[in-house]
Enzyme design. Sequence first.
Site, PDB file in Angstrom:
ATOM      1  N   ASN A  11      -0.701  13.141 102.207  1.00  0.00           N
ATOM      2  CA  ASN A  11      -1.462  14.372 102.015  1.00  0.00           C
ATOM      3  C   ASN A  11      -2.604  14.075 101.043  1.00  0.00           C
ATOM      4  O   ASN A  11      -2.369  13.907  99.842  1.00  0.00           O
ATOM      5  CB  ASN A  11      -0.508  15.446 101.456  1.00  0.00           C
ATOM      6  N   LYS A  13      -4.979  16.015 100.202  1.00  0.00           N
ATOM      7  CA  LYS A  13      -5.372  17.239  99.470  1.00  0.00           C
ATOM      8  C   LYS A  13      -6.907  17.368  99.418  1.00  0.00           C
ATOM      9  O   LYS A  13      -7.588  16.954 100.348  1.00  0.00           O
ATOM     10  CB  LYS A  13      -4.743  17.253  98.073  1.00  0.00           C
ATOM     11  N   HIS A  99       3.171  24.058 102.318  1.00  0.00           N
ATOM     12  CA  HIS A  99       3.074  23.211 101.128  1.00  0.00           C
ATOM     13  C   HIS A  99       3.100  24.095  99.885  1.00  0.00           C
ATOM     14  O   HIS A  99       2.555  25.193  99.870  1.00  0.00           O
ATOM     15  CB  HIS A  99       1.793  22.373 101.172  1.00  0.00           C
ATOM     16  N   GLU A 101       1.500  24.078  97.213  1.00  0.00           N
ATOM     17  CA  GLU A 101       0.203  24.523  96.672  1.00  0.00           C
ATOM     18  C   GLU A 101      -0.327  25.708  97.470  1.00  0.00           C
ATOM     19  O   GLU A 101      -0.992  26.586  96.935  1.00  0.00           O
ATOM     20  CB  GLU A 101      -0.777  23.339  96.653  1.00  0.00           C
ATOM     21  N   GLU A 171      10.235  19.229  98.948  1.00  0.00           N
ATOM     22  CA  GLU A 171       9.364  18.865  97.837  1.00  0.00           C
ATOM     23  C   GLU A 171       9.654  19.771  96.641  1.00  0.00           C
ATOM     24  O   GLU A 171       9.118  20.893  96.565  1.00  0.00           O
ATOM     25  CB  GLU A 171       7.900  19.034  98.246  1.00  0.00           C
ATOM     26  N   GLY A 177       3.006  15.948  91.924  1.00  0.00           N
ATOM     27  CA  GLY A 177       1.841  15.614  91.118  1.00  0.00           C
ATOM     28  C   GLY A 177       2.121  15.549  89.629  1.00  0.00           C
ATOM     29  O   GLY A 177       1.197  15.513  88.814  1.00  0.00           O
ATOM     30  N   SER A 217       6.006  12.967  93.650  1.00  0.00           N
ATOM     31  CA  SER A 217       5.807  11.753  92.850  1.00  0.00           C
ATOM     32  C   SER A 217       6.538  10.544  93.429  1.00  0.00           C
ATOM     33  O   SER A 217       7.049   9.698  92.685  1.00  0.00           O
ATOM     34  CB  SER A 217       6.204  11.997  91.385  1.00  0.00           C
ATOM     35  N   GLY A 238       1.584  12.450  98.051  1.00  0.00           N
ATOM     36  CA  GLY A 238       0.305  12.977  97.587  1.00  0.00           C
ATOM     37  C   GLY A 238      -0.501  11.892  96.895  1.00  0.00           C
ATOM     38  O   GLY A 238      -1.207  11.111  97.532  1.00  0.00           O
ATOM     39  N   GLY A 239      -0.383  11.815  95.574  1.00  0.00           N
ATOM     40  CA  GLY A 239      -1.204  10.884  94.785  1.00  0.00           C
ATOM     41  C   GLY A 239      -1.196   9.458  95.315  1.00  0.00           C
ATOM     42  O   GLY A 239      -2.253   8.819  95.437  1.00  0.00           O
TER      43      GLY A 239
HETATM   44  C1  PEP Z   1       2.523  16.472  97.891  1.00  0.00           C
HETATM   45  O1  PEP Z   1       1.490  17.020  97.581  1.00  0.00           O
HETATM   46  O2  PEP Z   1       3.064  16.774  98.968  1.00  0.00           O
HETATM   47  C2  PEP Z   1       3.097  15.492  96.972  1.00  0.00           C
HETATM   48  C3  PEP Z   1       4.320  15.087  97.182  1.00  0.00           C
HETATM   49  O3  PEP Z   1       2.304  15.060  95.931  1.00  0.00           O
HETATM   50  P1  PEP Z   1       2.642  13.863  94.887  1.00  0.00           P
HETATM   51  O4  PEP Z   1       3.156  12.718  95.704  1.00  0.00           O
HETATM   52  O5  PEP Z   1       1.343  13.571  94.228  1.00  0.00           O
HETATM   53  O6  PEP Z   1       3.687  14.391  93.964  1.00  0.00           O
END
Ligand code: PEP
Length: 262
Positions: A11, A13, A99, A101, A171, A177, A217, A238-239
């Site tokens: 993702n 983002k 998600h 967010e 999640e 994040g 994460s 994500g990151g």
């Molecule tokens: C996400 O946004 O779905 C996510 C898991 O982000 P991160 O890996 O940065 O925690």
Amino acid sequence: MSARKPYVGGNWKMNLNGQQAVDLASALADGFSAGDQVQASVFPPFPYLEKVGKVFAAKNSPIQLGAQNFYHQPNGAYTGEVSLDMLKDVGASVMLVGHSERRHVLGETDTLINDKVLAALEAGLEVILCIGEKIEQREADKTDHINTGQLGYGLAGVSDAQMARVTIAYEPVWAIGTGKTATSQDAQNTHKVIRQALGFLYNDDIANAVRIQYGGSCKPSNAQELLAQTDIDGGLIGGAALKPEDFLAILQAAADNAPVPA
Ligand code: PEP
């Protein structure tokens, strides 16, 4: 280890510019060759979907193009929104729905999330339905209640046959994040509860076939341990999805945990 094909999504983002998106796609297409063992998708920002899709097509990559969001109506006066037909038109085949967010920053409700899941499946697309508890819900011992509730609301009206195109992403909101990851055992426990809930909502065959990704994460240093858990079938990243070497390392960890072909 299960018979389920691991599935890792990236993702992106609201990150990257056009050239960075193309460069990242290109590095992933060059580095990922385990498409027979692992399903992979990325979710670029809308303006870069077409460019990224062209990179994957030119390199004959199995990485699927996904959309981070859409509106469930087919067309009309919905300023700022994007329809499923528009996304199909630029090559997207998988939709991210629910998600955290979008739930907690942008205010999406369970009803809207269910409308979106149903619309994407009706349109013949794949869906990753994200669920997860906030830290205060976890501390109040409501983790299972929140996750099974979001699961049931999100999947209301989804048929047995449509479940073949649904992946669940667990999640925990407090892990997204933040650098904090659920321990592999905590994540496994919650994944098991989610799979049992799928059994109640559908049946054992469907519960055993649906992939449940972990997100929060996840990075190369913890991916192996997370992905080795019985009920963790991949990750939503994500990151670490923004760094080709990190995302490729997580894809490799998924390949290492893929079922051995009979
Ligand atoms: C996400 O946004 O779905 C996510 C898991 O982000 P991160 O890996 O940065 O925690």
